[in-house]
Design an enzyme around this catalytic site. Structure first.
Site, PDB file in Angstrom:
ATOM      1  N   SER A   2      -5.488   3.452   5.016  1.00  0.00           N
ATOM      2  CA  SER A   2      -5.054   2.844   3.762  1.00  0.00           C
ATOM      3  C   SER A   2      -6.202   2.194   3.014  1.00  0.00           C
ATOM      4  O   SER A   2      -6.063   1.088   2.470  1.00  0.00           O
ATOM      5  CB  SER A   2      -3.950   1.807   4.027  1.00  0.00           C
ATOM      6  OG  SER A   2      -3.283   1.460   2.841  1.00  0.00           O
ATOM      7  N   SER A  53       0.790  -1.235   0.000  1.00  0.00           N
ATOM      8  CA  SER A  53       0.000   0.000   0.000  1.00  0.00           C
ATOM      9  C   SER A  53       0.820   1.281   0.000  1.00  0.00           C
ATOM     10  O   SER A  53       0.251   2.370  -0.108  1.00  0.00           O
ATOM     11  CB  SER A  53      -0.954   0.012   1.205  1.00  0.00           C
ATOM     12  OG  SER A  53      -2.053  -0.831   0.970  1.00  0.00           O
ATOM     13  N   LYS A  94       0.164   3.834  -2.626  1.00  0.00           N
ATOM     14  CA  LYS A  94      -0.812   4.924  -2.537  1.00  0.00           C
ATOM     15  C   LYS A  94      -0.170   6.295  -2.380  1.00  0.00           C
ATOM     16  O   LYS A  94      -0.860   7.312  -2.469  1.00  0.00           O
ATOM     17  CB  LYS A  94      -1.782   4.664  -1.385  1.00  0.00           C
ATOM     18  CG  LYS A  94      -2.638   3.407  -1.566  1.00  0.00           C
ATOM     19  CD  LYS A  94      -3.682   3.302  -0.469  1.00  0.00           C
ATOM     20  CE  LYS A  94      -4.535   2.061  -0.612  1.00  0.00           C
ATOM     21  NZ  LYS A  94      -3.900   0.854  -0.059  1.00  0.00           N
ATOM     22  N   LYS A 126       3.066   6.728   4.836  1.00  0.00           N
ATOM     23  CA  LYS A 126       2.253   5.621   4.330  1.00  0.00           C
ATOM     24  C   LYS A 126       2.854   4.270   4.688  1.00  0.00           C
ATOM     25  O   LYS A 126       4.046   4.040   4.515  1.00  0.00           O
ATOM     26  CB  LYS A 126       2.133   5.735   2.801  1.00  0.00           C
ATOM     27  CG  LYS A 126       1.081   4.827   2.213  1.00  0.00           C
ATOM     28  CD  LYS A 126      -0.314   5.299   2.585  1.00  0.00           C
ATOM     29  CE  LYS A 126      -1.335   4.188   2.486  1.00  0.00           C
ATOM     30  NZ  LYS A 126      -1.191   3.125   3.505  1.00  0.00           N
TER      31      LYS A 126
END
Length: 377
Positions: free
Chosen positions: A115, A55, A58, A219
């Site tokens: 997320s 993730s 992202k 992130k």
């Protein structure tokens, strides 16, 4: 004995400075520590090996969204309608329903804090019409940023063949995001919040936000194949660092690795802004339409230095007595040299022409000669 002790302490100090980077060794197979304003890499380990980013993908989804907002193509208050495709996403999600309407602000919050895969796809579809079209934009932007180890297949980081990036590339896109779109901090620094008028609780997947001094984001990501990944950002004393960890063995291990890198960066480096000791005087221009040009220091006058070199910095201004016309705006006229206490060059900053000065014309030269002749008379 006292003399021996003093020499020993001095030697220990010198060796400590030299071996500071060698003493940092993260457990993860790939890692990068980068300073935001200069883009300087302070630590790297297997930084160009393509690995599944999970993730952390992202970061690019967020970057394209923030670029659209800052360009006026999208607003935080715009309403996005969830599609069947977005609502079908597995993994981390906010359980977005098909037909559910949610603002860009809330979808960004969902991506940054928990997320949300469904939220990321909804944003991509809203911006590009489909996730596939959005992924094309992601890959195009990656190439523009010099992310040569990266190929995106989706907007989420869910497992997909050929979906890879590297620690260095993740640092590049993370830097682009936090350097040019600092407003995203309103979401990346949230520890706990909610959606749907308090019905859906959110707790940040990035534990550093809760306990690391100066944490600003950014992130997390994890899958069975990717392991535990992280792009962690933190700021202290005006310096922001980016620590990227890929394929950590456990969630705690990735946070510990990132903390170690950030601690090392803040303990070892500092940003310093340098400028001439006095205002720069206009520089005479030979045969120019104007008699002088104003020299200016480059705007890139913030240096990243090891703290051990900060004491005793000296400067030397090097400029000619005059310059010949024509002079172009931004033309290099001279330089400002920075030295450390040992006399070694730390940096050389260009001194530029703050304006353009054209060459005098024959008519202008004739008028000047006549003026001199009459004045002389």
């Amino acid at each position: 004995m006292k003399r021996f002790f003093a020499v020993f302490c001095l030697l220990a100090l010198v060796l400590g400075c030299v071996d500071a980077r060698a003493a940092v060794e993260v457990d993860a197979p790939s890692a990068v520590l980068m300073e935001k304003s200069t883009g300087t890499v302070l630590y790297a380990k297997d930084e160009h090996t393509p690995r599944e980013p999970a993730s952390v993908t992202k970061v690019m989804t967020l970057l394209l969204t923030m670029e659209a907002i800052d360009a006026g193509l999208l607003s935080y208050d715009d309403v996005v309608t969830g599609s069947a495709h977005a609502s079908s996403m597995g993994g981390s999600q906010i359980w977005l329903k098909e037909g559910e309407r949610m603002t860009v602000r809330d979808l960004l919050k969902a991506v940054c804090v928990v997320s949300g895969n469904d939220a990321a796809v909804a944003l991509g579809e809203h911006l590009a019409g489909s996730e596939d079209a959005f992924v094309e934009r992601m890959n195009r932007r990656a190439q523009e940023l010099g992310m040569h180890d990266t190929h995106f297949v989706n907007a989420t980081g869910l497992p997909a063949a050929g979906h890879v990036s590297s620690a260095y590339d993740i640092a590049l896109m993370s830097r682009e995001l936090i350097l040019n779109h600092p407003d995203l901090r309103q979401f990346t620094t949230i520890w706990m919040d909610s959606l749907r008028d308090g019905e859906s609780m959110l707790v940040n997947t990035n534990k550093l936000i809760r306990y690391y001094d100066g944490a600003t984001g950014l992130k997390t990501g994890s899958t069975d194949a990717a392991g535990y990944c992280l792009s962690a950002t933190a700021e202290r004393n005006g310096m922001e660092l980016i620590a990227v960890i890929m394929q950590g063995k456990t969630s705690d291990a990735r946070f510990n690795d990132a903390k170690m890198l950030l601690d090392y960066g803040f303990a070892t480096y500092a940003l310093v802004t340098v400028a001439p000791d006095a205002a720069l005087a206009p520089l005479p221009v030979e045969l120019g339409e104007r008699d002088a040009v104003q020299p200016v220091l480059t705007r890139d006058n913030t240096l990243l230095l090891e703290k051990a070199r900060l004491g005793g910095l000296t400067k030397e201004l090097v400029l000619p007595e005059s310059v010949p016309a024509p002079v172009s705006e931004g033309e290099r006229l001279g330089e400002l040299r920075i030295f450390d206490a040992a006399g070694e060059t730390v940096a050389v900053l260009p001194i530029l022409a703050g304006e353009g000065v054209a060459h005098v014309t024959w008519a202008q030269m004739l008028r000047r000669l006549l003026r001199l002749a009459f004045c002389g008379a």
